[in-house]
Design an enzyme around this catalytic site. Structure first.
Site, PDB file in Angstrom:
ATOM      1  N   GLY A 263     -17.686   1.849 -10.009  1.00  0.00           N
ATOM      2  CA  GLY A 263     -17.237   1.837 -11.399  1.00  0.00           C
ATOM      3  C   GLY A 263     -17.957   2.925 -12.161  1.00  0.00           C
ATOM      4  O   GLY A 263     -18.927   3.506 -11.657  1.00  0.00           O
TER       5      GLY A 263
ATOM      6  N   CYS B  98     -21.096   1.376  -4.047  1.00  0.00           N
ATOM      7  CA  CYS B  98     -21.676   2.042  -5.207  1.00  0.00           C
ATOM      8  C   CYS B  98     -22.053   1.018  -6.286  1.00  0.00           C
ATOM      9  O   CYS B  98     -22.957   0.222  -6.070  1.00  0.00           O
ATOM     10  CB  CYS B  98     -20.699   3.115  -5.702  1.00  0.00           C
ATOM     11  N   TYR B  99     -21.341   0.961  -7.393  1.00  0.00           N
ATOM     12  CA  TYR B  99     -21.672  -0.053  -8.415  1.00  0.00           C
ATOM     13  C   TYR B  99     -21.639  -1.457  -7.802  1.00  0.00           C
ATOM     14  O   TYR B  99     -22.478  -2.311  -8.107  1.00  0.00           O
ATOM     15  CB  TYR B  99     -20.669   0.047  -9.569  1.00  0.00           C
TER      16      TYR B  99
ATOM     17  N   HIS C 243     -18.745   6.278  -0.958  1.00  0.00           N
ATOM     18  CA  HIS C 243     -17.389   5.746  -1.145  1.00  0.00           C
ATOM     19  C   HIS C 243     -16.547   5.925   0.127  1.00  0.00           C
ATOM     20  O   HIS C 243     -16.053   7.023   0.380  1.00  0.00           O
ATOM     21  CB  HIS C 243     -16.698   6.482  -2.302  1.00  0.00           C
TER      22      HIS C 243
ATOM     23  N   GLU D  82     -13.653   4.834   0.558  1.00  0.00           N
ATOM     24  CA  GLU D  82     -12.219   4.827   0.222  1.00  0.00           C
ATOM     25  C   GLU D  82     -11.668   6.215  -0.085  1.00  0.00           C
ATOM     26  O   GLU D  82     -10.461   6.395  -0.152  1.00  0.00           O
ATOM     27  CB  GLU D  82     -11.949   3.875  -0.965  1.00  0.00           C
TER      28      GLU D  82
ATOM     29  N   ASP E 205      11.923   2.587  -8.828  1.00  0.00           N
ATOM     30  CA  ASP E 205      11.673   1.150  -8.850  1.00  0.00           C
ATOM     31  C   ASP E 205      12.930   0.345  -9.148  1.00  0.00           C
ATOM     32  O   ASP E 205      13.252  -0.615  -8.449  1.00  0.00           O
ATOM     33  CB  ASP E 205      10.584   0.820  -9.891  1.00  0.00           C
TER      34      ASP E 205
ATOM     35  N   LYS F  51       3.536   1.814  -5.707  1.00  0.00           N
ATOM     36  CA  LYS F  51       4.665   2.746  -5.665  1.00  0.00           C
ATOM     37  C   LYS F  51       5.014   3.186  -4.232  1.00  0.00           C
ATOM     38  O   LYS F  51       6.168   3.187  -3.829  1.00  0.00           O
ATOM     39  CB  LYS F  51       4.304   3.982  -6.496  1.00  0.00           C
TER      40      LYS F  51
END
Ligand code: XMP
Length: 609
Positions: A55, A82-83, A168, A170, A226, A370
């Site tokens: 964060g 991390c955070y 991180h 990710e 969508d 998405k």
């Protein structure tokens, strides 16, 4: 939906939680849900594991996000990033201190044997972005990874099933990040890898049948990914006489947009599909209007009138409404609270609001991102061109053709002349990067964002000699906009090649002008496709700006990359693309200049109005 093994991602703000959730879904094929740090533990019932995201805060700030301490009492594996790592440290009474210097960028990770690093090579590149770091491990924890600047880059307490990374996994820049996430989710948490598009499709179809409960369904189809996917899903799941589809052609659509959407949906067997040609009503209502906000309101209001006229009968309780709401739009937590508010604007017509209030709304893709909706669209056999389309705003080309009358022209000319000396000085004083840049303030105004506020200021046209040095140019334009008051974006002029005096022209929304923009927009889109660039760009508005150098207008190309439109980076386009597209755009009657917008958001916005 049927029960899938699920990993909860606690959203500590910023963009991290969505990235983790998407990675785990896409690469590990396990369902994720995003939860708030204050979430009640009952919301986490049944999850196989928890990932605490990074964060933007420091854990020591007074108003830093606080994790509900009961979450750490749950008997499931937890990985803090991390955070999130610092939340674990504080939760078990260790210490987090300030680093001597903030560390951003790459580091080499050296680690000890641990299931979370299975398949990861020693010295692997990881990505760091932090100001705080773990300085004292809580009791029972041990260090399992270190980098040069970060002696506790990874830790674990196997007994409590807790892991923490300072880096991180990710982000793409951590080379084996996917493996680490997989090891945690599959090997440590024991989650089944059953989140696949095929399975999603089956479940969505069966859920639609259940939720519709024999009622009729109304669906507004804009032409975007969508709503098109939702329309197609409905036509598969329900008998045709129970679905009604409405598409409003506002006359502000892209070239052949309505026809293409209708054709694609027609092929899917949609019978009760009503296309309302409202183009004349729109053009009449917009005639003579120049203020962007007024234009937007007119467009929105007219949509409301038309749908209320057309869908009147759907007020009865036999009807439900289907919408293409996506997962990021449905969650309200730390970093995702602002999920595209603007986008919903068009769906807030009276009749829809009433149906929402009465609980008569089905949202078949509300659990998907998405990319997953696109995957479902592909499975449904929708054409690639439709499934891969860039997002397109509800008000369409109506907000991509700037307008001005004589009063506005006079005012903008006067004000841009006042700003000019400051811009010239700003360019002269910027001693690096784009030394040879020359600039001219355009006597029109566009929307931008500065801080949290909207700005409505002048763009600057830039000319640079030689090949475009994108990196320098982007930095230079951000610096210029931030240093000089009265401007909010920069465009690089691709034609004419030499600096000229910008001449404003009086322009409104007319059929001819919309046709001109449609033509230019379709050339740009086609050019992106031909050069293999379309899929690597998030959105690329083509904007018609009523200022030129010899009595015509300027076409501005605005290629951006963004995650959720809150911020955006300029996408660099190769020279070959401009060599091809610029002469073609100049060949469109009424166009005498072509430029590319080189401003990030902030300080610019993606659209110009
Ligand atoms: P800005 O220009 O604010 O745009 O950076 C962010 C994203 O929102 C889209 N956008 C809209 N979408 N109705 C919509 O449906 C609108 O009025 C509207 N205005 C902006 C824009 O295309 C971009 O993706």
């Amino acid at each position: 939906m049927t029960a899938h093994d699920t990993i909860a991602v606690v959203d500590n703000g910023g963009q991290f939680a969505h990235l983790i959730a998407t990675k785990v879904r896409d690469h590990v094929r396990v369902k994720t849900v995003i939860v708030d740090p204050h979430a009640d533990v009952s919301d986490l019932e049944g999850v196989k594991g928890i990932i605490l995201s990074g964060g933007p805060d420091s854990i020591h700030e007074e108003d830093a996000i606080q994790l509900n301490p009961e979450i750490l009492d749950l008997n499931v594996p937890v990985l803090g990033l991390c955070y999130g790592m610092h939340e674990i440290v504080m939760g078990y009474k260790g210490k987090v201190g300030r680093s001597e210097f903030k560390e951003y960028g790459f580091a080499s990770l050296h680690f000890k044997d641990d299931p979370i690093f299975k398949g990861v090579p020693q010295g692997d590149r990881v990505w760091m972005s932090h100001g705080d770091k773990t300085t004292l491990l809580p009791e029972g924890f041990r260090t399992i990874g270190a980098t040069e600047n970060c002696p506790i880059a990874a830790f674990t307490d196997e007994k409590r099933k807790r892991w923490g990374f300072q880096f991180h996994p990710e982000v793409e820049d951590t080379i084996h990040g996917d493996e680490m996430l997989r090891n945690f989710v599959v090997d440590i948490c024991g989650a089944r890898q059953d989140w696949t598009a095929e399975k999603n499709l089956e479940e969505i179809l069966s859920d639609i049948k259940k939720e519709a409960r024999g009622r009729k369904v109304l669906c507004l189809v804009s032409g975007g990914v969508d709503s098109t996917v939702v329309a197609s899903l409905l036509s598969r799941a329900l008998p045709q006489d129970r679905c009604r589809f409405i598409h409003v052609d506002t006359g502000l659509m892209r070239k052949d947009e309505s026809t293409k959407v209708m054709e694609a949906l027609g092929k899917q067997g949609l019978l009760d599909l009503k296309v309302i040609d409202a183009s004349e009503r729109y053009l009449n209502a917009l005639s003579g209007k120049v203020d962007p906000e007024e234009k937007r309101k007119i467009i929105g209001r007219l949509f409301i009138d038309i749908i209320n006229e057309e869908a009147g009968e759907a007020v009865s309780s036999e009807w439900v409404l289907a919408q293409g709401t996506l997962y990021p739009d449905t969650i309200e937590s730390g970093g995702t609270r602002n999920a595209d508010v603007i986008k919903t604007h068009h769906n807030r017509v009276d009749i829809i609001m009433r149906m929402i209030d009465e609980g008569r709304v089905i949202e078949p893709v509300k659990e998907l991102y998405k990319a997953e909706v696109r995957e479902v669209g592909r499975r449904l056999g929708l054409p690639k061109e439709l499934v891969q389309r860039h997002p397109f705003p509800g008000p369409g080309l109506g907000i991509r053709a700037l307008c001005q009358d004589k009063d506005v022209m006079r005012k903008d000319l006067r004000e841009s002349a006042e700003v000019s000396p400051r811009v010239e000085r700003g360019i002269r004083e910027d001693a690096w990067g784009c030394k040879n840049a020359r600039g001219s303030v355009l006597p029109v105004r566009s929307v931008g964002v500065k801080g949290d506020a909207r700005s409505y200021e002048h763009p600057v046209a830039l000319w640079v000699e030689g090949a475009v040095q994108w990196k320098e140019l982007k930095l230079f334009s951000t610096r210029l906009v931030n240093r000089v008051q009265g401007i909010n974006r920069c465009v690089l002029v691709m034609a004419p090649r030499s600096i000229g005096t910008p001449i404003p022209v009086e322009r409104h929304i007319t059929k001819e002008r919309m046709d001109l923009l449609r033509k230019a927009d379709s050339m740009v889109m086609e050019g992106l496709r031909n050069h293999g660039l379309y899929d690597s760009i998030w959105q690329c508005p083509t904007v018609l700006v009523p200022v030129g150098f010899s009595g015509g207008e300027m076409v501005v190309i605005r290629p951006v990359w963004s995650e959720r439109a809150m911020t955006a980076e300029v996408s660099e386009l190769p020279e070959a693309f401009f060599d091809d597209i610029v002469p073609r755009l100049l060949g469109v009657g009424g166009v005498d200049a072509v430029a590319v917008d080189v401003t990030s958001k902030p300080p610019g916005t993606i659209e110009w109005e």
